[in-house]
Design a protein around this motif. Structure first.
Motif, PDB file in Angstrom:
ATOM      1  N   ARG A 237       0.875  -1.274  -0.082  1.00 21.39           N
ATOM      2  CA  ARG A 237       0.047   0.097   0.139  1.00 21.39           C
ATOM      3  C   ARG A 237       0.887   1.180  -0.084  1.00 21.39           C
ATOM      4  NH1 ARG A 237      -3.269  -2.054   4.999  1.00 21.39           N
ATOM      5  NH2 ARG A 237      -1.127  -2.817   5.393  1.00 21.39           N
ATOM      6  N   LEU A 240       2.196   1.745  -3.463  1.00 19.68           N
ATOM      7  CA  LEU A 240       1.297   2.120  -4.583  1.00 19.68           C
ATOM      8  C   LEU A 240       1.091   3.505  -4.237  1.00 19.68           C
ATOM      9  CD1 LEU A 240      -0.777   1.614  -6.635  1.00 19.68           C
ATOM     10  CD2 LEU A 240      -2.350   0.841  -5.039  1.00 19.68           C
ATOM     11  N   LEU A 241       0.702   4.158  -2.960  1.00 20.06           N
ATOM     12  CA  LEU A 241       0.560   5.407  -2.668  1.00 20.06           C
ATOM     13  C   LEU A 241       1.579   6.324  -3.065  1.00 20.06           C
ATOM     14  CD1 LEU A 241      -0.886   4.951   0.978  1.00 20.06           C
ATOM     15  CD2 LEU A 241      -2.087   5.950  -1.035  1.00 20.06           C
ATOM     16  N   GLY A 244       1.380   6.606  -7.041  1.00 17.31           N
ATOM     17  CA  GLY A 244       0.167   7.554  -7.463  1.00 17.31           C
ATOM     18  C   GLY A 244       0.662   8.988  -6.902  1.00 17.31           C
ATOM     19  N   TYR A 346      -5.081  13.724  -0.990  1.00 20.42           N
ATOM     20  CA  TYR A 346      -4.395  12.510  -1.013  1.00 20.42           C
ATOM     21  C   TYR A 346      -3.417  12.123  -0.007  1.00 20.42           C
ATOM     22  CZ  TYR A 346      -1.804   8.983  -4.108  1.00 20.42           C
ATOM     23  OH  TYR A 346      -0.965   7.822  -4.335  1.00 20.42           O
ATOM     24  N   LEU A 409      -4.749   6.565  -9.876  1.00 14.56           N
ATOM     25  CA  LEU A 409      -5.833   6.964  -8.689  1.00 14.56           C
ATOM     26  C   LEU A 409      -6.890   5.792  -8.746  1.00 14.56           C
ATOM     27  CD1 LEU A 409      -7.221   8.979  -6.714  1.00 14.56           C
ATOM     28  CD2 LEU A 409      -8.494   9.800  -8.703  1.00 14.56           C
ATOM     29  N   VAL A 412      -5.218   3.099  -6.733  1.00 14.17           N
ATOM     30  CA  VAL A 412      -5.328   3.487  -5.461  1.00 14.17           C
ATOM     31  C   VAL A 412      -6.586   3.353  -4.637  1.00 14.17           C
ATOM     32  CG1 VAL A 412      -4.969   5.483  -3.772  1.00 14.17           C
ATOM     33  CG2 VAL A 412      -3.521   5.052  -5.482  1.00 14.17           C
ATOM     34  N   ARG A 413      -7.667   3.697  -5.560  1.00 15.41           N
ATOM     35  CA  ARG A 413      -9.112   3.483  -4.864  1.00 15.41           C
ATOM     36  C   ARG A 413      -9.386   2.178  -4.577  1.00 15.41           C
ATOM     37  NH1 ARG A 413     -14.567   2.969  -6.739  1.00 15.41           N
ATOM     38  NH2 ARG A 413     -15.953   4.622  -5.582  1.00 15.41           N
ATOM     39  N   MET A 415      -7.308  -0.153  -3.879  1.00 13.51           N
ATOM     40  CA  MET A 415      -6.562  -0.645  -2.873  1.00 13.51           C
ATOM     41  C   MET A 415      -7.260  -0.377  -1.658  1.00 13.51           C
ATOM     42  SD  MET A 415      -4.452   0.773  -0.402  1.00 13.51           S
ATOM     43  CE  MET A 415      -3.537   2.232  -1.034  1.00 13.51           C
TER      44      MET A 415
END
Length: 444
Positions: A237, A240-241, A244, A346, A409, A412-413, A415
């Motif tokens: 996570r 990934l963040l 992004g 974010y 995004l 991310v959403r 996830m």
């Protein structure tokens, strides 16, 4: 309790905004310096983009070590060290002799300033529980457009000192901008508390309230890297963040560092360039005030982030397509609005996921990946401008990266839907500040 956090905000935020304001002026003022420095030192578009971007490479590689040192020495002393270092390096920029010395000094500036921004984000996690952080970060990020709005006319004015004291205008620019952070470092040493328990301006009861709220929030938040701070860097996570977030510094610095050159192509003076360059940053400031609050009220963070990225892409593309200076300025204002508006929303996600030492390492890692975007943006724009011979091509290059931000995004959403940040099921349409965990368990 709201009175306690209002008191904390009034004592901490003005100082943090002011010092970050100078940090942002310091790292972006080179765009104005290039208007005259380029000819004096023989620095073309691609070379300028490379030098401007080297700051972010150094910043990226040293952010995590810097924030771990911040944990050891405390924010007060570490921030003061950073400020003195970057101020001295900025003043040394006035004596660059050519492209090589320009590259070296920009890299050293990144070394000096590394860890400052994520360090402040970490400091915020010490003082504010999760539900309050999104709005606090949004107010803090107002320093970015304010710095650009104030720094633009100041830069244009300082360039007019060309020849005074035997120095070029761009040399005066670096000397004047580098001095305030050195002086402010001593203010930070004197007045910035490392922890709520050090705040003499809070009563004992108020300190207990803040400590209890932050501690309770930390227990609710899912602890990433519970055993070792650097383990946060292996969490999917966090990775990934970070991927992004890459889009935001790339777009922000790609635009801000080249904006003076884009506007000067309208055929206006350095002074007029400085004043015109304030307009996009006024739009960005309005975005940071309005959009995060609206996202919180409507409980649709992802829709707001997506919408602002669409605006950024449209503004950048329109600035590239249209030749009329008035239309281009409107387009650049739309682009700046979109680039800045979604950032505090974010940032709420990783701040809800990471606590303690893991927060220092994880936030620094996410920002360090973003700092790579700070290299790719200015350098990429410079290469494209050199290749196509027009600033419009550079704007179109940035517009493509807004599309990248939208694609990331989506992931991310997904996830957040599958792996709720605070543990347990969560309404993925709710803003980060309203996420309520159903379980405080550690990850398996």
């Amino acid at each position: 309790m709201s009175d306690v956090y209002r008191k904390v905000s009034l004592r901490l935020l003005p100082l943090l905004v002011v010092i970050y304001l100078f940090a942002y002026i310091d790292r972006t003022v080179v765009g104005f310096a290039q208007l005259d420095m380029g000819a004096d030192l023989g620095i073309g578009a691609a070379a300028f983009g490379l030098g401007a971007g080297l700051f972010f490479l150094a910043y990226a590689f040293l952010e995590v070590p810097s924030n771990l040192l911040l944990m050891r020495y405390g924010p007060r002393r570490w921030f003061a060290r950073i400020m003195i270092s970057w101020g001295l390096v900025t003043m040394a920029m006035a004596f660059a002799q050519g492209p090589i010395s320009f590259y070296i000094l920009r890299f050293l500036l990144g070394v000096a300033e590394a860890g400052f921004y994520p360090g402040i984000l970490y400091l915020i996690t010490r003082w504010f529980p999760g539900p309050r952080r999104g709005r606090i970060v949004g107010l803090f990020l107002l320093a970015n457009p304010i710095a650009l709005a104030l720094g633009s006319p100041l830069s244009g004015s300082l360039l007019s000192l060309d020849g005074v004291g035997g120095l070029a205008g761009w040399q005066w620019l670096f000397l004047v901008v580098g001095l305030p952070p050195v002086l402010l470092a001593f203010v930070v040493l004197r007045v910035l508390p490392d922890h709520p328990s050090d705040a003499t301006w809070l009563t004992e009861q108020e300190r207990a309230i803040v400590a209890a709220d932050v501690a309770a929030d930390s227990k609710q938040v899912e602890h990433v890297a519970n055993h070792h701070p650097l383990a946060a860097l292996k969490d999917r996570r966090v990775l990934l963040l970070a991927a992004g977030f890459l889009a935001y510094p790339l777009l922000g610095y790609g635009l801000s560092l080249w904006l003076p050159i884009i506007i000067s192509a309208f055929g206006v003076s350095a002074m007029a360039t400085g004043w015109l360059a304030t307009l996009p940053w006024i739009a960005a400031a309005l975005a940071l005030i309005w959009v995060p609050r609206r996202a919180e009220r409507k409980r649709t963070p992802f829709a707001h982030i997506a919408g602002t990225l669409v605006l950024a892409g449209i503004g950048l593309a329109a600035g590239a397509v249209f030749d009329n200076p008035v239309v281009q300025m409107i387009a650049l204002c739309v682009a700046a609005f979109g680039i800045f508006a979604g950032q505090p929303i974010y940032w709420s996600f990783p701040q809800r996921m990471l606590t303690g030492t893991a927060a220092a390492a994880g936030l620094a890692f996410i920002n360090s990946v973003g700092s790579i975007g700070g290299f790719v943006g200015p350098y990429g724009v410079g290469l494209v401008i050199d290749g196509f011979g027009t600033e419009s091509a550079g704007l179109m290059f940035l517009a493509l990266w807004a599309i990248y931000g939208l694609v990331m995004l989506v992931f991310v959403r997904r996830m957040v839907q599958r792996n709720p940040i605070a543990g347990g099921p969560v309404d993925a349409t709710a803003p980060p500040s309203t996420i309520t965990p159903t379980s405080g368990r550690d990850p398996a």
